[in-house]
Each structure stands twice: as C-alpha cells, then as structure tokens.
Design an enzyme around this catalytic site. Sequence first.
Site, PDB file in Angstrom:
ATOM      1  N   LYS A 149       4.713   5.753   6.888  1.00  0.00           N
ATOM      2  CA  LYS A 149       4.033   5.458   5.618  1.00  0.00           C
ATOM      3  C   LYS A 149       2.566   5.906   5.684  1.00  0.00           C
ATOM      4  O   LYS A 149       2.010   6.411   4.695  1.00  0.00           O
ATOM      5  CB  LYS A 149       4.129   3.960   5.323  1.00  0.00           C
ATOM      6  CG  LYS A 149       3.346   3.489   4.121  1.00  0.00           C
ATOM      7  CD  LYS A 149       3.856   4.014   2.787  1.00  0.00           C
ATOM      8  CE  LYS A 149       2.923   3.584   1.658  1.00  0.00           C
ATOM      9  NZ  LYS A 149       3.337   4.033   0.345  1.00  0.00           N
TER      10      LYS A 149
ATOM     11  N   LYS B 170      -7.421   0.869   1.838  1.00  0.00           N
ATOM     12  CA  LYS B 170      -6.837   0.130   2.968  1.00  0.00           C
ATOM     13  C   LYS B 170      -5.915   1.038   3.778  1.00  0.00           C
ATOM     14  O   LYS B 170      -5.974   1.105   5.003  1.00  0.00           O
ATOM     15  CB  LYS B 170      -6.086  -1.082   2.402  1.00  0.00           C
ATOM     16  CG  LYS B 170      -5.267  -1.885   3.362  1.00  0.00           C
ATOM     17  CD  LYS B 170      -3.768  -1.790   3.210  1.00  0.00           C
ATOM     18  CE  LYS B 170      -3.155  -1.774   1.855  1.00  0.00           C
ATOM     19  NZ  LYS B 170      -1.702  -1.661   1.828  1.00  0.00           N
TER      20      LYS B 170
HETATM   21  P1  NAD Z   1      -0.402  -6.258  -5.995  1.00  0.00           P
HETATM   22  O1  NAD Z   1      -1.789  -6.658  -5.648  1.00  0.00           O
HETATM   23  O2  NAD Z   1      -0.067  -5.865  -7.374  1.00  0.00           O
HETATM   24  O3  NAD Z   1       0.604  -7.467  -5.599  1.00  0.00           O
HETATM   25  C1  NAD Z   1       0.482  -8.248  -4.470  1.00  0.00           C
HETATM   26  C2  NAD Z   1       1.019  -9.640  -4.761  1.00  0.00           C
HETATM   27  O4  NAD Z   1       0.946 -10.418  -3.572  1.00  0.00           O
HETATM   28  C3  NAD Z   1       0.217 -10.387  -5.825  1.00  0.00           C
HETATM   29  O5  NAD Z   1       1.125 -10.854  -6.798  1.00  0.00           O
HETATM   30  C4  NAD Z   1      -0.418 -11.576  -5.085  1.00  0.00           C
HETATM   31  O6  NAD Z   1      -0.422 -12.752  -5.877  1.00  0.00           O
HETATM   32  C5  NAD Z   1       0.545 -11.743  -3.931  1.00  0.00           C
HETATM   33  N1  NAD Z   1      -0.093 -12.358  -2.765  1.00  0.00           N
HETATM   34  C6  NAD Z   1      -1.209 -11.961  -2.115  1.00  0.00           C
HETATM   35  N2  NAD Z   1      -1.441 -12.779  -1.065  1.00  0.00           N
HETATM   36  C7  NAD Z   1      -0.449 -13.707  -1.074  1.00  0.00           C
HETATM   37  C8  NAD Z   1      -0.125 -14.810  -0.255  1.00  0.00           C
HETATM   38  N3  NAD Z   1      -0.912 -15.155   0.789  1.00  0.00           N
HETATM   39  N4  NAD Z   1       0.983 -15.513  -0.552  1.00  0.00           N
HETATM   40  C9  NAD Z   1       1.774 -15.194  -1.594  1.00  0.00           C
HETATM   41  N5  NAD Z   1       1.518 -14.145  -2.406  1.00  0.00           N
HETATM   42  C10 NAD Z   1       0.417 -13.429  -2.146  1.00  0.00           C
HETATM   43  O7  NAD Z   1      -0.010  -5.124  -4.937  1.00  0.00           O
HETATM   44  P2  NAD Z   1       1.150  -3.999  -5.091  1.00  0.00           P
HETATM   45  O8  NAD Z   1       0.581  -2.813  -5.778  1.00  0.00           O
HETATM   46  O9  NAD Z   1       2.402  -4.633  -5.561  1.00  0.00           O
HETATM   47  O10 NAD Z   1       1.295  -3.577  -3.546  1.00  0.00           O
HETATM   48  C11 NAD Z   1       1.954  -4.389  -2.582  1.00  0.00           C
HETATM   49  C12 NAD Z   1       2.104  -3.584  -1.299  1.00  0.00           C
HETATM   50  O11 NAD Z   1       2.886  -2.414  -1.561  1.00  0.00           O
HETATM   51  C13 NAD Z   1       0.767  -3.098  -0.706  1.00  0.00           C
HETATM   52  O12 NAD Z   1       0.823  -3.155   0.690  1.00  0.00           O
HETATM   53  C14 NAD Z   1       0.690  -1.672  -1.196  1.00  0.00           C
HETATM   54  O13 NAD Z   1      -0.111  -0.870  -0.336  1.00  0.00           O
HETATM   55  C15 NAD Z   1       2.157  -1.260  -1.170  1.00  0.00           C
HETATM   56  N6  NAD Z   1       2.535  -0.176  -2.111  1.00  0.00           N
HETATM   57  C16 NAD Z   1       2.076  -0.198  -3.396  1.00  0.00           C
HETATM   58  C17 NAD Z   1       2.460   0.843  -4.261  1.00  0.00           C
HETATM   59  C18 NAD Z   1       1.971   0.891  -5.694  1.00  0.00           C
HETATM   60  O14 NAD Z   1       2.126   1.949  -6.350  1.00  0.00           O
HETATM   61  N7  NAD Z   1       1.395  -0.147  -6.241  1.00  0.00           N
HETATM   62  C19 NAD Z   1       3.299   1.863  -3.806  1.00  0.00           C
HETATM   63  C20 NAD Z   1       3.781   1.814  -2.503  1.00  0.00           C
HETATM   64  C21 NAD Z   1       3.391   0.786  -1.659  1.00  0.00           C
END
Ligand code: NAD
Length: 296
Positions: free
Chosen positions: A173, A241
């Site tokens: 990744k 990050k």
């Molecule tokens: P986001 O910020 O939209 O969602 C993260 C969620 O986690 C939030 O709803 C938050 O409330 C929850 N959260 C945070 N800390 C928490 C805790 N301690 N307990 C419970 N819930 C908690 O992020 P995202 O865009 O959905 O990304 C999530 C992961 O996926 C990241 O690692 C990101 O790098 C990866 N990712 C994102 C994408 C994208 O296009 N958005 C694509 C591939 C990978």
Amino acid sequence: MAVRRIGFIGLGIMGRPMALNLSKAGFDVVGYSRSPGTRDAFASGGGRLAGSVAEATAGADIVITMLPDTPDVLDVALRPYGVFARAAKGSIFADMSTISPHASLELAEQGRRLGVRVVDAPVSGGEMGAKEASLSIMVGGEDADFEDLRPVFAALGTTVVRVGQNGAGQTVKAANQLIVGGTLGLLAEAITFLEASGADTVAALQVIAGGLAGSRVLDRKGGAMLARDFKPGFRVDLHHKDLGIVLTSARQTGTVIPITAVVAELMASLRANGDGALDHSAMLKAIQRLSGRAAG
Ligand code: NAD
C-alpha cells in the site's frame, strides 16, 4: 471457518460503504465509529450500530478496522476493552486502514500471543471503489487466514491478492501511495502548464487519457482538478500520513526515493496552507502556488 458476524470499526468515507456492502452480501454486521455523524449516516443507510468497540467485537468471527492512522488502530486494538481484550480465540482481526507496516507486525505478534489471527488488508480504489465494491485489497498474513477471509473480501473488492506475511499488505500500500501521489503531482503540473499556455484543457486531458500518459488518477481526478472541486474523497491529511509511512519505510530499507520526497513536501505544503481537509486532488493548489497562480 464460516463467517457470520462481522464487527466493523471506523465508519468514515471508506468504512461506511464497506460495512454496508458487507451487510448487503448477507453478513451480520455490527458497526461502531467514534464520531456521531458517521454513526448516524451508517444507521440511516440501514446499518446496525454497536455502542462501543467492545460491543462491536463481542461475538464477532471477524473484526475489521477502517481507521485514519497508526495510533488510532493501536488504540482501538490494544486499549482495555479494545479489540484484543474482547476478541474470541480463533477469530480474525483484519485491519484495512493504511498504517505503518511495523505496527501491523506488532499487532500480529500480539494477536499470536492471545490466539487472535491478525491480517493487514489495506485497500486502494477510493470512495468510489468502496461504494462500488471494486477495491483492490492487498493482504499480508497467513494463507489460511486469507482463505477464511476470501468471501468477506469478495464483497468489498474485485482485485484481492495475498502479497506476503504480516506487514506486506502495508508495504505494498505504501508503494501504491507513492505512485498515486507522484501521478497527482505530474497531473497538476500538466494542468498548470496547459492553462498558462491557453490550451483547451478539457480537450487536452481527453486525448492524453487515451495515450501512454493516461491513468486511473487522471480519469478520476483530472475533471475535479479542472473544476477546482476538492471535496474529499481522500483527504490531504491522510495522504500526508501515507507519504510519511513511505519515507520511513524507504529509509529502513535503504531505498532512495527522491521524487516521492518532493511530492511529500508538496503535500506538507498543502497542510501548512490550511488545505489538509481537502481532497488530495488539491495538489493542484500546491503546484499552482509555485507559479504564482491561484487554483481557486
Ligand atoms: P475517515 O476519517 O473518513 O474515517 C475514519 C473513521 O474512523 C471516522 O468515522 C472516525 O469517527 C473513526 N474513528 C477514528 N478514531 C476512532 C476510534 N478511536 N474509535 C472508533 N472510531 C474511530 O477516513 P477514511 O477516508 O474512511 O480512511 C480510513 C482509512 O482508509 C485511512 O487509513 C485511509 O488512509 C485509508 N484509505 C482511504 C481512502 C479514501 O479514498 N478515503 C482510500 C484508501 C484507503
């Protein structure tokens, strides 16, 4: 193992559609997320909510996390009443967030001590891939655990590959994010150059997309850059990050990645200018500032 109950923790941009797709595929999914807004959105999409991490984990065959960063995953997994404290012996903890490969290895070791099977399974494909269940899923872990997870991953993605032992999914990744970041930077430079030259940018991107310079990044982000539509998507903060993970991992392996180093600085400059919550296609703003041009 016949998977019935899945605990899904982290219902943000990616986690919510993923958890809902698992429900649609017939799994018994219980979701939890820290921010009330994401919990409400999950419930109004038909999802079943738990009141805590412990409640989402209890009785689950599989616990999936989709959280922002390494400290979030370590906290949710290791804290009292966290995933490891509540997970049943023999259950699988699949972390699908993007975190440091080193942390994934630590989690796997902790899991081995407690009898919980741990897999890292980060994804690529963005919000659209999550919604359409067309993600690429890069899996690090034991072959037997991967086999048990196959039906779960099949409900989330179309390209699902076991790339090695624990941590290997995160390493792949990191390489993925290096390519996406670099491609965004070049796309932003091309658009800036085309605009400064007075070219028809829509026609230009259309023809470029059909040749060797075409890419999925161009397909998905080119139009948004031209329209200055930087609503996330994938937040600059998260790509920042990821580039930190890439640079640290490269240093650990003695790999020199000069192009990525520049891209990481550009991403850092977006954050420094208050653009961390925008989609990473806002890379256009960082590039345009260098030429004294405002990107909107
Ligand atoms: P986001 O910020 O939209 O969602 C993260 C969620 O986690 C939030 O709803 C938050 O409330 C929850 N959260 C945070 N800390 C928490 C805790 N301690 N307990 C419970 N819930 C908690 O992020 P995202 O865009 O959905 O990304 C999530 C992961 O996926 C990241 O690692 C990101 O790098 C990866 N990712 C994102 C994408 C994208 O296009 N958005 C694509 C591939 C990978």
